[in-house]
Enzyme design. Structure first.
Site, PDB file in Angstrom:
ATOM      1  N   ASP A 149     -75.399  24.256 -27.944  1.00  0.00           N
ATOM      2  CA  ASP A 149     -75.481  22.787 -27.980  1.00  0.00           C
ATOM      3  C   ASP A 149     -76.147  22.398 -29.298  1.00  0.00           C
ATOM      4  O   ASP A 149     -77.273  22.842 -29.574  1.00  0.00           O
ATOM      5  CB  ASP A 149     -76.324  22.346 -26.775  1.00  0.00           C
ATOM      6  CG  ASP A 149     -76.430  20.833 -26.658  1.00  0.00           C
ATOM      7  OD1 ASP A 149     -76.245  20.126 -27.667  1.00  0.00           O
ATOM      8  OD2 ASP A 149     -76.698  20.357 -25.531  1.00  0.00           O
ATOM      9  N   SER A 206     -66.795  10.354 -40.995  1.00  0.00           N
ATOM     10  CA  SER A 206     -65.712   9.463 -40.546  1.00  0.00           C
ATOM     11  C   SER A 206     -65.637   8.295 -41.528  1.00  0.00           C
ATOM     12  O   SER A 206     -66.586   8.059 -42.290  1.00  0.00           O
ATOM     13  CB  SER A 206     -66.055   8.930 -39.158  1.00  0.00           C
ATOM     14  OG  SER A 206     -65.407   7.717 -38.902  1.00  0.00           O
ATOM     15  N   TYR A 254     -72.077   5.271 -33.130  1.00  0.00           N
ATOM     16  CA  TYR A 254     -71.153   6.153 -33.852  1.00  0.00           C
ATOM     17  C   TYR A 254     -71.293   5.901 -35.358  1.00  0.00           C
ATOM     18  O   TYR A 254     -71.428   6.822 -36.146  1.00  0.00           O
ATOM     19  CB  TYR A 254     -69.723   5.872 -33.376  1.00  0.00           C
ATOM     20  CG  TYR A 254     -68.697   6.881 -33.855  1.00  0.00           C
ATOM     21  CD1 TYR A 254     -68.436   8.033 -33.119  1.00  0.00           C
ATOM     22  CD2 TYR A 254     -67.989   6.671 -35.034  1.00  0.00           C
ATOM     23  CE1 TYR A 254     -67.488   8.961 -33.551  1.00  0.00           C
ATOM     24  CE2 TYR A 254     -67.047   7.590 -35.467  1.00  0.00           C
ATOM     25  CZ  TYR A 254     -66.796   8.735 -34.724  1.00  0.00           C
ATOM     26  OH  TYR A 254     -65.867   9.645 -35.156  1.00  0.00           O
ATOM     27  N   LYS A 288     -72.732   8.385 -38.329  1.00  0.00           N
ATOM     28  CA  LYS A 288     -71.862   8.811 -39.440  1.00  0.00           C
ATOM     29  C   LYS A 288     -72.403   8.321 -40.784  1.00  0.00           C
ATOM     30  O   LYS A 288     -72.276   9.012 -41.795  1.00  0.00           O
ATOM     31  CB  LYS A 288     -70.421   8.335 -39.206  1.00  0.00           C
ATOM     32  CG  LYS A 288     -69.761   8.909 -37.953  1.00  0.00           C
ATOM     33  CD  LYS A 288     -69.692  10.440 -37.970  1.00  0.00           C
ATOM     34  CE  LYS A 288     -68.887  11.002 -36.809  1.00  0.00           C
ATOM     35  NZ  LYS A 288     -68.851  12.470 -36.783  1.00  0.00           N
TER      36      LYS A 288
HETATM   37  N1  LIG Z   1     -60.597  12.077 -33.642  1.00  0.00           N
HETATM   38  C1  LIG Z   1     -60.906  11.109 -34.462  1.00  0.00           C
HETATM   39  O1  LIG Z   1     -60.315  10.008 -34.450  1.00  0.00           O
HETATM   40  C2  LIG Z   1     -61.985  11.326 -35.455  1.00  0.00           C
HETATM   41  C3  LIG Z   1     -63.000  12.240 -35.256  1.00  0.00           C
HETATM   42  N2  LIG Z   1     -63.983  12.392 -36.190  1.00  0.00           N
HETATM   43  C4  LIG Z   1     -65.065  13.342 -36.002  1.00  0.00           C
HETATM   44  O2  LIG Z   1     -64.536  14.654 -35.975  1.00  0.00           O
HETATM   45  C5  LIG Z   1     -65.373  15.515 -35.206  1.00  0.00           C
HETATM   46  C6  LIG Z   1     -64.533  16.314 -34.217  1.00  0.00           C
HETATM   47  O3  LIG Z   1     -63.903  15.399 -33.346  1.00  0.00           O
HETATM   48  P1  LIG Z   1     -62.543  15.678 -32.555  1.00  0.00           P
HETATM   49  O4  LIG Z   1     -61.964  16.967 -32.945  1.00  0.00           O
HETATM   50  O5  LIG Z   1     -61.759  14.453 -32.634  1.00  0.00           O
HETATM   51  O6  LIG Z   1     -63.106  15.750 -31.071  1.00  0.00           O
HETATM   52  P2  LIG Z   1     -62.860  16.754 -29.856  1.00  0.00           P
HETATM   53  O7  LIG Z   1     -63.439  16.128 -28.652  1.00  0.00           O
HETATM   54  O8  LIG Z   1     -61.463  17.199 -29.803  1.00  0.00           O
HETATM   55  O9  LIG Z   1     -63.790  17.994 -30.287  1.00  0.00           O
HETATM   56  C7  LIG Z   1     -65.165  17.862 -30.373  1.00  0.00           C
HETATM   57  C8  LIG Z   1     -65.834  19.069 -29.739  1.00  0.00           C
HETATM   58  O10 LIG Z   1     -67.253  18.917 -29.874  1.00  0.00           O
HETATM   59  C9  LIG Z   1     -67.843  19.452 -28.703  1.00  0.00           C
HETATM   60  N3  LIG Z   1     -69.196  18.959 -28.503  1.00  0.00           N
HETATM   61  C10 LIG Z   1     -69.571  17.723 -28.033  1.00  0.00           C
HETATM   62  N4  LIG Z   1     -70.910  17.674 -27.925  1.00  0.00           N
HETATM   63  C11 LIG Z   1     -71.391  18.862 -28.349  1.00  0.00           C
HETATM   64  C12 LIG Z   1     -72.685  19.408 -28.481  1.00  0.00           C
HETATM   65  N5  LIG Z   1     -73.770  18.719 -28.126  1.00  0.00           N
HETATM   66  N6  LIG Z   1     -72.817  20.658 -28.981  1.00  0.00           N
HETATM   67  C13 LIG Z   1     -71.732  21.379 -29.312  1.00  0.00           C
HETATM   68  N7  LIG Z   1     -70.478  20.928 -29.190  1.00  0.00           N
HETATM   69  C14 LIG Z   1     -70.308  19.685 -28.706  1.00  0.00           C
HETATM   70  C15 LIG Z   1     -66.892  19.035 -27.584  1.00  0.00           C
HETATM   71  O11 LIG Z   1     -67.090  19.821 -26.411  1.00  0.00           O
HETATM   72  C16 LIG Z   1     -65.551  19.225 -28.236  1.00  0.00           C
HETATM   73  O12 LIG Z   1     -65.004  20.500 -27.973  1.00  0.00           O
HETATM   74  C17 LIG Z   1     -66.409  14.598 -34.566  1.00  0.00           C
HETATM   75  O13 LIG Z   1     -67.613  14.689 -35.280  1.00  0.00           O
HETATM   76  C18 LIG Z   1     -65.798  13.215 -34.692  1.00  0.00           C
HETATM   77  O14 LIG Z   1     -66.763  12.217 -34.745  1.00  0.00           O
HETATM   78  C19 LIG Z   1     -63.971  11.669 -37.337  1.00  0.00           C
HETATM   79  C20 LIG Z   1     -63.007  10.758 -37.590  1.00  0.00           C
HETATM   80  C21 LIG Z   1     -61.926  10.526 -36.673  1.00  0.00           C
HETATM   81  C1  LIG Z   2     -64.018   2.453 -37.002  1.00  0.00           C
HETATM   82  C2  LIG Z   2     -63.322   3.399 -37.912  1.00  0.00           C
HETATM   83  C3  LIG Z   2     -63.239   4.704 -37.268  1.00  0.00           C
HETATM   84  C4  LIG Z   2     -62.525   5.671 -38.120  1.00  0.00           C
HETATM   85  C5  LIG Z   2     -62.121   6.905 -37.469  1.00  0.00           C
HETATM   86  C6  LIG Z   2     -63.047   7.473 -36.440  1.00  0.00           C
HETATM   87  O1  LIG Z   2     -64.063   8.057 -36.753  1.00  0.00           O
HETATM   88  C7  LIG Z   2     -62.677   7.311 -35.084  1.00  0.00           C
HETATM   89  C8  LIG Z   2     -63.373   7.886 -34.145  1.00  0.00           C
HETATM   90  C9  LIG Z   2     -63.189   7.663 -32.728  1.00  0.00           C
HETATM   91  C10 LIG Z   2     -63.233   8.954 -31.957  1.00  0.00           C
HETATM   92  O2  LIG Z   2     -62.000   9.562 -31.896  1.00  0.00           O
HETATM   93  C11 LIG Z   2     -63.645   8.534 -30.590  1.00  0.00           C
HETATM   94  C12 LIG Z   2     -64.430   7.316 -30.806  1.00  0.00           C
HETATM   95  O3  LIG Z   2     -65.098   6.779 -29.963  1.00  0.00           O
HETATM   96  C13 LIG Z   2     -64.360   6.879 -32.198  1.00  0.00           C
HETATM   97  C14 LIG Z   2     -64.206   5.383 -32.414  1.00  0.00           C
HETATM   98  C15 LIG Z   2     -65.437   4.852 -32.963  1.00  0.00           C
HETATM   99  C16 LIG Z   2     -65.352   3.413 -33.409  1.00  0.00           C
HETATM  100  C17 LIG Z   2     -66.713   2.914 -33.742  1.00  0.00           C
HETATM  101  C18 LIG Z   2     -66.708   1.622 -34.456  1.00  0.00           C
HETATM  102  C19 LIG Z   2     -68.102   1.094 -34.583  1.00  0.00           C
HETATM  103  C20 LIG Z   2     -68.247  -0.152 -35.386  1.00  0.00           C
HETATM  104  O4  LIG Z   2     -67.375  -0.991 -35.363  1.00  0.00           O
HETATM  105  O5  LIG Z   2     -69.297  -0.266 -36.032  1.00  0.00           O
END
Ligand SMILES: NC(=O)C1=CN([C@@H]2O[C@H](COP(=O)(O)OP(=O)(O)OC[C@H]3O[C@@H](n4cnc5c(N)ncnc54)[C@H](O)[C@@H]3O)[C@@H](O)[C@H]2O)C=CC1
Ligand SMILES: CCCCCC(=O)/C=C/[C@H]1[C@H](O)CC(=O)[C@@H]1CCCCCCC(=O)O
Length: 304
Positions: free
Chosen positions: A66, A137, A154, A158
């Protein structure tokens, strides 16, 4: 030339699925050994078994850890070192959805990144070499995309990650580097992962409201390799559909200098308003550009 992946050992947090799984796969393909961690043990074990079949048991392991827990970080690093070798690359990727509240967002996606980064500096610093890639992000660069203050955790997290990443080159100018460790950040737009689908079940809603398609996991994965290839300390790369990777300028730092210059020029001109706004800063910026242009033209004329 870039940073060498082949033969190095990496840790990827949140690697059971989504971006983390893709980063793990790509690093393995490029010849690294990878320890990926997660709190989701069921999916983690399945991913481990799939990746071990493809890349060999000696090259990839899953460790339950974690990112909010200090002991978990230490045992993750110890296990990776013991089973795979000295760790040279850390991908701080684990993350959760904005709807889970600001404190959990900050604990996992900012404090978790901080814990990993400072442990990495300690461990990698002993070898005077390493790279940290922080998954931020677009919400780390711009803010206020939604009207709900409840989801701003969030954005808080970030933005903090960008601040940490941008601190690297300044804190340790390259030739005098105390640790030999560089950091860069990836700042993706919305991407099609489990995380996004849990928050917004119908992705076409986002595509319609933003008039922009969501990214694929593969598009985001590729940018990790580009960042390691460029190897620019402190760089923050914006990943947006259908445009090249953007090395996003440190706007705040540049605007800070320009704003102070504007205030100073106005004061020298005998004008001291209570507050200077954006139009004044821009006007002074334009004025400075014109002055520099003429100085350059005069110098050119004198030299030739
Ligand atoms: N999917 C999107 O739209 C975007 C995601 N991101 C960022 O990319 C990163 C990866 O996200 P995704 O692949 O989309 O999500 P995902 O949910 O597919 O993968 C994230 C993983 O992190 C793990 N996780 C959560 N809490 C944890 C903890 N305390 N310790 C260890 N592992 C933990 C989850 O179990 C999961 O397997 C995140 O930091 C997210 O904020 C950034 C921009 C856009
Ligand atoms: C708001 C631009 C977000 C750009 C891409 C991103 O990081 C998206 C992440 C989403 C993730 O897949 C699951 C979520 O909850 C995220 C959405 C977060 C939006 C927060 C916007 C906060 C704000 O308006 O200040």
């Amino acid at each position: 030339m870039g940073y060498q992946i082949q033969g190095n050992v990496a840790i990827v947090t949140g690697g059971s699925q989504g971006f983390g799984k893709e980063f793990t796969k790509l690093l393995l393909k490029k010849g690294a050994k990878v320890a990926f961690s997660d709190i989701n043990v069921e999916v983690g074990r399945q991913t481990e078994s799939d990746l071990q079949k493809e890349f060999g048991k000696e090259n990839v392991i899953f460790v339950r850890a974690d990112v909010t827990n200090d002991e978990d970080w230490t045992s993750l690093w110890d296990e990776a070192e013991m089973k795979l070798g000295a760790v040279a690359i850390l991908v701080n990727n684990a993350g959760i959805g904005a709807s889970l509240g600001w404190e959990r967002n900050v604990d996992i996606m900012l404090k978790g990144v901080g814990k990993g980064t400072f442990l990495a500096l300690d461990r990698m610093g002993k070898n005077m070499s390493g790279r940290i890639i922080n998954i931020a992000s677009i919400a780390g660069i711009a803010s206020g995309f939604t009207s709900k203050i409840e989801v701003s955790g969030y954005t808080m997290a970030k933005h903090g990650v960008i601040g940490l990443t941008r601190s690297f080159p300044r804190a340790r100018p390259a030739p005098f580097s105390k640790y030999g460790v560089k950091a860069y950040a990836l700042c993706p737009w919305f991407a099609d992962t489990q995380l996004l689908r849990e928050e917004i079940s119908d992705l076409s809603k986002i595509e319609r409201s933003t008039k922009t398609r969501v990214l694929t996991v593969e598009e985001v994965g590729k940018s990790l390799l580009t960042a390691l290839e460029k190897d620019k300390d402190g760089a923050c790369y914006l990943i947006f559909p259908d445009v090249p990777l953007i090395d996003f300028p440190n706007c705040n730092e540049n605007l800070f200098a320009l704003s102070v210059a504007a205030g100073w020029i106005l004061k020298k001109a005998g004008y001291e308003p209570d507050v200077i706004g954006w139009p004044v800063v821009l006007a002074v910026g334009a004025l400075l550009l014109i002055i520099f242009y003429y100085i350059f033209a005069i110098l050119k004329f004198m030299v030739w």
